[in-house]
Motif scaffolding. Structure first.
Motif, PDB file in Angstrom:
ATOM      1  N   PRO A 138       0.809  -1.217   0.000  1.00 38.44           N
ATOM      2  CA  PRO A 138       0.000   0.000   0.000  1.00 38.44           C
ATOM      3  C   PRO A 138       0.845   1.271   0.000  1.00 38.44           C
ATOM      4  O   PRO A 138       0.375   2.335   0.388  1.00 38.44           O
ATOM      5  N   GLN A 139       2.091   1.181  -0.415  1.00 35.33           N
ATOM      6  CA  GLN A 139       3.025   2.305  -0.408  1.00 35.33           C
ATOM      7  C   GLN A 139       4.004   2.112  -1.565  1.00 35.33           C
ATOM      8  O   GLN A 139       3.740   1.353  -2.485  1.00 35.33           O
ATOM      9  N   GLY A 140       5.117   2.841  -1.532  1.00 35.60           N
ATOM     10  CA  GLY A 140       6.155   2.612  -2.525  1.00 35.60           C
ATOM     11  C   GLY A 140       6.943   1.353  -2.197  1.00 35.60           C
ATOM     12  O   GLY A 140       6.840   0.805  -1.096  1.00 35.60           O
ATOM     13  N   LEU A 141       7.752   0.901  -3.173  1.00 33.65           N
ATOM     14  CA  LEU A 141       8.521  -0.333  -2.989  1.00 33.65           C
ATOM     15  C   LEU A 141       9.930  -0.132  -3.529  1.00 33.65           C
ATOM     16  O   LEU A 141      10.118   0.247  -4.688  1.00 33.65           O
ATOM     17  N   THR A 142      10.926  -0.389  -2.666  1.00 36.54           N
ATOM     18  CA  THR A 142      12.326  -0.359  -3.082  1.00 36.54           C
ATOM     19  C   THR A 142      12.792  -1.793  -3.297  1.00 36.54           C
ATOM     20  O   THR A 142      12.719  -2.612  -2.381  1.00 36.54           O
ATOM     21  N   VAL A 143      13.269  -2.072  -4.508  1.00 37.09           N
ATOM     22  CA  VAL A 143      13.625  -3.437  -4.889  1.00 37.09           C
ATOM     23  C   VAL A 143      15.137  -3.621  -4.847  1.00 37.09           C
ATOM     24  O   VAL A 143      15.880  -2.902  -5.519  1.00 37.09           O
ATOM     25  N   ASP A 144      15.576  -4.585  -4.059  1.00 36.96           N
ATOM     26  CA  ASP A 144      16.970  -5.028  -4.096  1.00 36.96           C
ATOM     27  C   ASP A 144      17.077  -6.033  -5.239  1.00 36.96           C
ATOM     28  O   ASP A 144      17.573  -5.705  -6.319  1.00 36.96           O
ATOM     29  N   THR A 145      16.581  -7.260  -5.040  1.00 30.77           N
ATOM     30  CA  THR A 145      16.532  -8.246  -6.117  1.00 30.77           C
ATOM     31  C   THR A 145      15.264  -9.086  -5.989  1.00 30.77           C
ATOM     32  O   THR A 145      14.842  -9.433  -4.884  1.00 30.77           O
ATOM     33  N   VAL A 146      14.688  -9.414  -7.133  1.00 27.92           N
ATOM     34  CA  VAL A 146      13.551 -10.329  -7.211  1.00 27.92           C
ATOM     35  C   VAL A 146      13.856 -11.313  -8.330  1.00 27.92           C
ATOM     36  O   VAL A 146      14.178 -10.903  -9.449  1.00 27.92           O
ATOM     37  N   TYR A 147      13.748 -12.629  -8.027  1.00 30.36           N
ATOM     38  CA  TYR A 147      14.063 -13.644  -9.023  1.00 30.36           C
ATOM     39  C   TYR A 147      13.005 -14.744  -9.017  1.00 30.36           C
ATOM     40  O   TYR A 147      12.602 -15.235  -7.958  1.00 30.36           O
ATOM     41  N   SER A 148      12.565 -15.117 -10.195  1.00 32.00           N
ATOM     42  CA  SER A 148      11.675 -16.268 -10.354  1.00 32.00           C
ATOM     43  C   SER A 148      11.948 -16.934 -11.682  1.00 32.00           C
ATOM     44  O   SER A 148      12.203 -16.257 -12.687  1.00 32.00           O
ATOM     45  N   ARG A 149      11.854 -18.285 -11.699  1.00 30.89           N
ATOM     46  CA  ARG A 149      11.940 -19.001 -12.968  1.00 30.89           C
ATOM     47  C   ARG A 149      10.622 -18.869 -13.725  1.00 30.89           C
ATOM     48  O   ARG A 149      10.548 -19.228 -14.897  1.00 30.89           O
ATOM     49  N   SER A 150       9.593 -18.349 -13.052  1.00 31.67           N
ATOM     50  CA  SER A 150       8.277 -18.181 -13.677  1.00 31.67           C
ATOM     51  C   SER A 150       7.964 -16.695 -13.798  1.00 31.67           C
ATOM     52  O   SER A 150       8.807 -15.937 -14.223  1.00 31.67           O
TER      53      SER A 150
END
Length: 199
Positions: A138-150
């Motif tokens: 419900p706010q902003g999002l700071t992304v370090d790393t996100v990984y998915s094979r899908s």
């Protein structure tokens, strides 16, 4: 030593001269039934939680960093619509053999609901899963790393931004997935001086 270094998360290792010191937090391993759910509160500290199966999450709250790692899926088990599952500082979510948000559909792999998070100011997200990842905030999002094979879907009320510690000549990849959907309802995706790096 090599295994410990390979398993270390960002911030676990410190270097002093020729000495590398690795801090290895020990998680509390939990199990919930097929209709049960986890509620955990750390009123003055971290929350490190592990599970050897699917983990249904009602609410996890901490004043500092949170790590939730499961062999199976991390499942939104909140009874009310729109309620937040995880609130705290820097967040690591990991599903070794499932999805983040719900159990992936056995045919399509799609998730029926997101995992909802709310991070402190300055905190960032790391998420890894074999299956789909669907995270809302419900706010902003700071992304370090996100990984998915899908597939990955990040849905934020505010901006979705890079953590901002990249080398200007060799920026680190923030998100890697098969298909990616980024939704910023009132802000931006990336910044003109610091793009969100995807691949």
């Amino acid at each position: 030593q090599k295994a410990a270094l390979a398993a270390a998360e960002r911030g676990d290792a410190t270097v002093s001269g020729n000495v590398i010191t690795i801090r290895q937090p020990k998680a509390v391993n939990v199990a919930t039934g097929s209709t049960g759910a986890l509620t955990a509160t750390a009123s003055d500290g971290h929350a490190y939680i592990g599970s050897e199966q699917d983990l249904r999450i009602n609410r996890v709250t901490a004043t500092e960093d949170i790590r939730i790692k499961a062999a199976g899926s991390l499942i939104n088990a909140v009874a009310g619509s729109g309620a937040v599952n995880v609130t705290g500082g820097n967040l690591i979510l990991e599903s070794a053999n499932g999805g983040i948000g719900a159990i992936p559909d056995p045919v399509t792999g799609a998730l029926s609901s997101p995992l909802r998070i709310s991070l402190d100011s300055g905190a960032s997200l790391i998420a890894r899963a074999a299956g789909d990842i669907w995270i809302e905030t419900p706010q902003g999002l700071t992304v370090d790393t996100v990984y998915s094979r899908s597939d990955v879907k990040l849905d934020a009320e505010g901006s979705i931004l890079d953590i901002g510690d990249d080398s200007p000549t060799a920026p680190a990849l923030n998100i890697r997935s098969r298909n990616l959907e980024l939704v910023s309802r009132t802000g931006s995706v990336g910044d003109q001086d610091d793009a969100l790096d995807v691949g």
